[in-house]
Structure formats: C-alpha cells, structure tokens
Motif scaffolding. Structure first.
Motif, short mmCIF file in Angstrom:
data_model
loop_
_atom_site.label_atom_id
_atom_site.label_comp_id
_atom_site.label_asym_id
_atom_site.label_seq_id
_atom_site.Cartn_x
_atom_site.Cartn_y
_atom_site.Cartn_z
N LEU A 1 0.84 -1.20 0.00
CA LEU A 1 0.00 0.00 0.00
C LEU A 1 0.87 1.25 0.00
O LEU A 1 1.75 1.40 0.85
N GLU A 2 0.63 2.14 -0.96
CA GLU A 2 1.33 3.42 -0.97
C GLU A 2 0.78 4.32 0.14
O GLU A 2 -0.35 4.12 0.63
N TYR A 3 1.55 5.32 0.49
CA TYR A 3 1.14 6.24 1.55
C TYR A 3 -0.21 6.87 1.25
O TYR A 3 -1.03 7.07 2.14
N SER A 4 -0.45 7.20 -0.01
CA SER A 4 -1.69 7.89 -0.37
C SER A 4 -2.83 6.94 -0.68
O SER A 4 -3.88 7.37 -1.17
N SER A 5 -2.67 5.64 -0.41
CA SER A 5 -3.74 4.69 -0.69
C SER A 5 -4.91 4.87 0.28
O SER A 5 -4.74 5.31 1.42
N THR A 6 -6.08 4.50 -0.18
CA THR A 6 -7.28 4.59 0.66
C THR A 6 -7.14 3.73 1.91
O THR A 6 -7.44 4.19 3.03
N LEU A 7 -6.70 2.51 1.73
CA LEU A 7 -6.62 1.59 2.88
C LEU A 7 -5.64 2.08 3.93
O LEU A 7 -5.92 2.03 5.13
N ARG A 8 -4.47 2.54 3.50
CA ARG A 8 -3.47 2.99 4.47
C ARG A 8 -3.94 4.25 5.20
O ARG A 8 -3.72 4.41 6.40
N ALA A 9 -4.59 5.15 4.47
CA ALA A 9 -5.10 6.37 5.09
C ALA A 9 -6.19 6.07 6.11
O ALA A 9 -6.27 6.71 7.16
N MET A 10 -7.03 5.07 5.83
CA MET A 10 -8.05 4.68 6.80
C MET A 10 -7.42 3.96 7.99
O MET A 10 -7.83 4.15 9.13
N ASP A 11 -6.40 3.13 7.70
CA ASP A 11 -5.80 2.33 8.77
C ASP A 11 -5.09 3.20 9.80
O ASP A 11 -5.15 2.92 11.00
N ASP A 12 -4.40 4.27 9.34
CA ASP A 12 -3.66 5.10 10.32
C ASP A 12 -4.46 6.31 10.79
O ASP A 12 -3.93 7.18 11.48
N GLY A 13 -5.74 6.38 10.40
CA GLY A 13 -6.62 7.41 10.94
C GLY A 13 -6.58 8.74 10.25
O GLY A 13 -7.22 9.69 10.71
N LEU B 1 3.30 19.48 -14.15
CA LEU B 1 3.54 18.11 -13.72
C LEU B 1 2.97 17.88 -12.32
O LEU B 1 3.29 18.60 -11.37
N THR B 2 2.09 16.89 -12.23
CA THR B 2 1.53 16.46 -10.95
C THR B 2 2.00 15.05 -10.68
O THR B 2 1.96 14.18 -11.56
N TYR B 3 2.44 14.80 -9.47
CA TYR B 3 2.98 13.48 -9.12
C TYR B 3 1.86 12.45 -9.02
O TYR B 3 0.89 12.64 -8.29
N ILE C 1 9.15 9.12 -11.46
CA ILE C 1 9.57 10.46 -11.06
C ILE C 1 9.11 10.78 -9.64
O ILE C 1 9.77 11.53 -8.91
N THR C 2 8.01 10.20 -9.21
CA THR C 2 7.55 10.39 -7.83
C THR C 2 8.56 9.81 -6.85
O THR C 2 8.89 10.44 -5.84
N ARG C 3 9.07 8.62 -7.17
CA ARG C 3 10.10 8.02 -6.32
C ARG C 3 11.40 8.81 -6.40
O ARG C 3 12.05 9.06 -5.37
N ALA C 4 11.80 9.19 -7.61
CA ALA C 4 13.07 9.90 -7.79
C ALA C 4 13.09 11.23 -7.04
O ALA C 4 14.14 11.66 -6.55
N HIS C 5 11.95 11.89 -6.95
CA HIS C 5 11.86 13.19 -6.27
C HIS C 5 11.53 13.05 -4.78
O HIS C 5 11.27 14.04 -4.11
N GLY C 6 11.53 11.82 -4.28
CA GLY C 6 11.30 11.59 -2.86
C GLY C 6 9.90 11.94 -2.39
O GLY C 6 9.69 12.30 -1.22
N MET C 7 8.91 11.79 -3.27
CA MET C 7 7.54 12.20 -2.94
C MET C 7 6.62 11.03 -2.56
O MET C 7 5.47 11.25 -2.22
N THR C 8 7.13 9.81 -2.60
CA THR C 8 6.28 8.65 -2.38
C THR C 8 5.54 8.70 -1.05
O THR C 8 4.35 8.39 -0.96
#
Length: 610
Positions: free
Chosen positions: A181-193, A529-531, A537-544
């Motif tokens: 799960l990526e940081y911006s995923s629905t499941l992870r966002a629900m899991d960590d509140g 450009l939107t990540y 490029i999202t990983r390369a720019h440290g935005m993950t």
C-alpha cells in the motif's frame, strides 16, 4: 395483480436493488465555470461487464444461467434510441421509475457546495445499496468526501472504490502473500486514521470482471428483508464463489475492509481481448459534444470515446499510462480493424457524430493497424447501402439517421512527434496521414511536453535521438506534415519535468508561440507536472511518502487552479510557485486565444465555493 399487468416487470421490480455510480471530480472552480472534457469513460469502462450482465439478467430473469441469479443491481432497462439521441450534459434527471444504467450515474465534474448538495439529494432520492466511485489521484480527496456523505445519508450503503488511484496505490505481492500500500492509498489512510472508515470494498487492476464478480457477491449476500449486505457476508460469498470454481479473466485485486483486517482476493485469470469486452456505452448515452468536431451548422458534434489499446508503449517517468504500470499492453485482437469498425458502427447507432480515440497513441503507433482500420472505415463511410458493409456492422446501421452519421463521421486521436518523423520513412508518414484524413480524421492531438533539449533528453517518447535533429525540430516537422495532410492539431505542454529551469520554461513558451504564429497549432494546453503515486519520477523526487491526496481541507488556490489536476504539495518540485504563476501568465499572453481556446465541450456554469 391486475389481469392486464405484465408479470415480467413485476418480477424485475422485486429483484432490483438501487445503485449509484460516481466519477470523482479532480478540481474545484474559482471562476464560476468548468470545462467539461467528455463522458466519464473510466467509469463507463469499469462498469461495462457488470452493467451488461445486469441488462442480460433482467432479460433472462432469475435462476440458473442468469448472470445475477437472484437480486440484481438496478440496471435492468436498456437505454432507448430516443433517449440516446436527446441526452445532453449535466446531471441526469431524476425518475424513480427509470431503471436504465444511464440514470444511475452522478458525474459532477467539479466539487463545490452545489455538487455536495446535488449528491445529497441524489442519495436521499435513490437510497442506493451500493455506491461505486471511480477516482484518479487528484480526485481522491473528493471521492473520500463523497463516500462520507454516502455513509451519512445511507449508513447501510456499501461504498466501493476503483479507478487509477486505487490501481496505483494498492497491489498484492504473491510471494509475500500481503498487500503493498502506498502512503496515499485509501486503505493505508483509513488504517492510520488520516481519514475515516468510509470505504468498504476496493477493486484495482484489470477490474472489469472483478467488479462484476464483486457485484454478484453483493447481490447474493443481500438481506432479502432489509435489502442490505454486510461486508463480512460479501467476503463469505466471494470465498464461496472461489470454492465453487468461479474463475474470471485478467489480473486484478478485490479488497474488503473489516474492523480486524482487510481481506484480499487476488485474481490471476486468463488473458482477454479488449474487443471481447462489452461496449462502455452499452448502458449509457453519448453525452459529450466536442467543438473540435463541428457539424455543418457549426454546432459541436455528439462525440463518443473509444479505446483500442489500454496503455502507452512508452514508459516516460512522469506518466501513469505506461504499459509498465498497467501490467502490459492490451489491444483489440483477432481481426482488430473489423472489430473496431463494428464498435464504431455501434456508437453511430447510439447517436455518435464523432469519435475520439482515447488511446495514449492511436493504435499504439502501429502503422499496419492504423492502415487496416482507416481503410475499413473509409470503405464503410463510402458504402451505398447495407449490403456493402461487413456483416457484423449491418445490425447497427438500421435507418437513414445512422447512415447519415456514418457517412459524415469525424474522428480524432493522439500521436507523437517521433511517430511522424524518425520512426518511419517520410512517404509512409504522409501516406498514413492522407489515409486517416480520407477515413474521416479531422483532429489530431500531440504531446509536445517541452521544447527544451535539456528537458526532453529525460523523456522516453523522444526515442530516436539524433544529434543534428533535436526535439524541437521533430515537433515542427511532425506538425508541418500534419498540416500538409489538412488535419488540425491540438497539443499539450507539460512544465516541471526533470531538467526544468526558468530558461527551459521561457524557451518552451517562446517556441510554442512560434508554432502558433506559423499556423501549426489550433490549441496549446499548458499543464503542470503532478505526481502520480506509482510513477518513477515520484520516487526519484522523494515524494512517495509525502503525497497528500486525502486531506479534505487542502486549499486549492491560484495559480494551481488554473491547471487541471494541480494542487499545492503534489506538483513538481522543479517549479516554485512564482514559476507556476509565470507559466500561467506567460502562456496566456504569448499563446493568446490558442491557449485552450478549443477545449472539448461547452463551458457550464457552476456554483463557486466561498
């Protein structure tokens, strides 16, 4: 029961349960208007298999052999030709007796107070048992807000998320038997509140068949007395269907959210052909009207969307349409030109006066496929009667209106500069462009991206790099060849790529301005450009681990609101806010009315968020 009452509608009324499907918008409006880019095709395509099965189930009735053997989503009545020929943009008119799939779609295009009120009204009237939401990353925060509203209005409603954001942020790792799960995923966002527990089920990957089996599981799990299904019962039904040997095509993932855990159902089924999927418009009217396809009276043509390949053969590091991210490239197979021509005729019978191919590159840039299709379409448009059409097309072209639309059909598609210059001989390019025009092509769209050599050296679509033939020369040559073929061209320009500087921004603005001065472009659309979560490029720019596509209170303000999908915090780190302002102002001044002046579809007034 009345002696004159048809028992079939009575049976259907007892079986159907209400559903609502929505496309999450990607922007708010600050100027009181929004440009409509077309029909919500990502939603229509995702629904095509399950809607087709709903329509078939209503025809067949319940029981063994019916796609929905008991209860069925409220998709039972086909859209009539009269409804198709009179459908227009905007929210569908409410009709409690209407069971066409077309009237179960909420497509606001912009998220503001009026859209919120419209959704509340639609949920209150329809009381759906299932709320299906398709979302890309920039629309995810709005999708979550829509889900919360649905849970408030209809607490027992099951909320199902799908779309490109889910595809990019939720994967199954077979070797580890776990979810990634990526940081911006629905499941992870629900899991960590970070967000509330507002989503019950999610579908990612090639979800056409996965969504269908999920909807069948929901129908089987539904409480007959209260007309609702619980997530744990849906999980049980999915397990039963799997134990019974149910196998579906494609590579996809279904996740069900329960308090103790998320249950993952990975699907690794046989490959399938895009041409074998039901038409995305099987249950929906063609509502788009694109000014780039003018009719003889000057009005915009009713324009259908079509796709004959699912991803882009290039793998540019900023793009989420790459075949690498899509799990491979799928196309119309078998006899692709014949299959595509039949789909065109189907769309014409639905009222389409023009077709835009949404493929990242027309027919994946394969010249033999382009030639075969255009030759077939050219012959069909020149036919004098049904006998001259291929047999599979005759069932669609049934009256004079159909014939008139087919004879005058226009189409548009997307190409690249390399495709029309270095990848093919000049005469082959000119012959293909002439054939496309003869088949009805009246508009081409090309991604220029940047006119800076320093930027384009990082972009994969600049494939054949020749030292004395820079990208800007390729772009100009490609546009000149298209002009010589007599086809108008629109373009997109993307600022903020790797290597972008103030000098490269100024160079691109000026060079595109010269293309406009020379009459080579009818439209130039500037973008920032939107990540996207899964792109290199999202990983390369440290935005993950930094992408915020979930907070509802992010202020979307100028200059970001001048660009589609742009929000503070998710745009390129190579651009300062001052540079974003400069891009907005400089392109407006230098490109003049050509900047977005012919964007598809009409501008529709909306309420403005205070």
């Amino acid at each position: 029961m009345s002696l004159h009452q048809d028992p079939a509608p009575v049976a259907w009324a007892a079986r159907r349960f209400p559903v609502l499907a929505a496309l999450a918008p990607v922007m708010t409006s600050v100027e009181g208007e929004i440009t409509y880019p077309g029909d919500p095709m990502c939603l229509y395509a995702a629904l095509c298999v399950t809607v087709d099965n709903g329509l078939r189930s209503a025809r067949q009735g319940a029981g063994v052999g019916s796609p929905f053997s008991d209860l069925c989503p409220d998709w039972g009545i086909p859209v009539t030709k009269a409804q198709r020929l009179t459908a227009e943009h905007g929210l569908r008119a409410w009709d409690e007796n209407d069971s066409t799939p077309d009237h179960t779609v909420f497509d606001p295009r912009v998220w503001d107070e009026q859209a919120r009120a419209d959704l509340r009204a639609e949920l209150t009237r329809r009381r759906p048992r299932v709320f299906l939401v398709s979302t890309v990353s920039p629309g995810h925060r709005y999708a979550l807000e829509m889900a919360a509203i649905a849970k408030e209005i209809v607490p027992d409603c099951l909320v199902v998320f799908g779309g490109r954001h889910i595809d990019e942020t939720m994967r199954y790792l077979p070797a580890k038997k776990t979810l990634a799960l990526e940081y911006s995923s629905t499941l992870r966002a629900m899991d960590d509140g970070r967000v509330g527990p507002v989503v019950d089920l999610l579908v990612s990957g090639e979800g056409y068949f996965a969504l269908d089996i999920l909807m069948r599981a929901i129908a089987l799990a539904m409480d007959l007395d209260r007309g609702r299904a619980r997530v744990e019962d849906v999980v049980g039904m999915l397990e039963l269907l799997g134990d019974a040997g149910e196998r579906i095509p494609g590579s996809s993932l279904i996740c069900a959210v329960l308090p103790e855990a998320a249950h993952a159902f990975p699907v690794r089924g046989p490959k399938y052909d895009l041409a074998d999927l039901p038409s995305p418009y099987v249950g929906f009217a063609v509502r788009s009207r694109f000014p780039i396809f003018p009719l003889s009276d000057g009005s915009p043509a009713r324009t259908a969307h079509m796709i004959v390949s699912n991803a882009c053969p290039y793998h540019c590091d900023f793009c989420s349409e790459s075949a690498v991210l899509a799990g491979g490239l799928k196309r119309f197979g078998g006899s692709p030109a014949d299959a595509a021509l039949e789909r065109i005729c189907e769309y014409v019978s639905y009222g389409a006066e023009a077709v835009f191919f949404d493929d990242s590159i027309f027919w994946s840039g394969t010249f033999p496929s382009i030639r075969s299709f255009c030759e077939a379409l050219r012959a069909a448009r020149a036919a004098s009667g049904p006998a001259e059409l291929p047999e599979r097309c005759r069932k669609w072209i049934t009256d004079e209106g159909d014939w008139e639309r087919l004879r005058n059909l226009q189409f548009g598609c997307q190409v690249t500069a390399d495709l029309l210059t270095t990848l093919h001989k000049e005469q082959d390019v000119r012959d293909v462009l002439d054939l496309m025009r003869e088949a009805g092509c009246t508009y081409l769209y090309m991604g220029i991206e940047s006119m800076s050599a320093d930027v384009m050296q990082h972009v994969h679509k600049n494939v054949r790099r020749i030292e004395d033939f820079p990208w800007k020369a390729k772009v100009r040559m490609a546009l000149e060849r298209i002009r010589d073929a007599g086809i108008p061209v629109g373009s997109s320009v993307l600022f903020g790529l790797e290597g972008e500087t103030m000098d490269s921004i100024e160079e691109t603005v000026a060079e595109v301005g010269m293309l406009i001065d020379d009459g080579l472009l009818m439209l130039a659309s500037p973008n920032i450009l939107t990540y996207h979560p899964a792109t290199p490029i999202t990983r390369a720019h440290g935005m993950t681990e930094r992408l915020d596509y979930h907070s509802p209170d992010v202020e979307n303000r100028p200059p970001y609101t001048f660009f589609e999908e742009a929000f503070p915090g998710v745009v390129s780190l190579r651009l300062s806010e001052e540079q974003v302002w400069y891009i907005h102002e400089a392109t407006a001044k230098r490109w003049g009315s050509i900047r977005n002046s012919a964007e598809p579809d009409a501008r529709v007034p909306v309420a403005v968020t205070a």
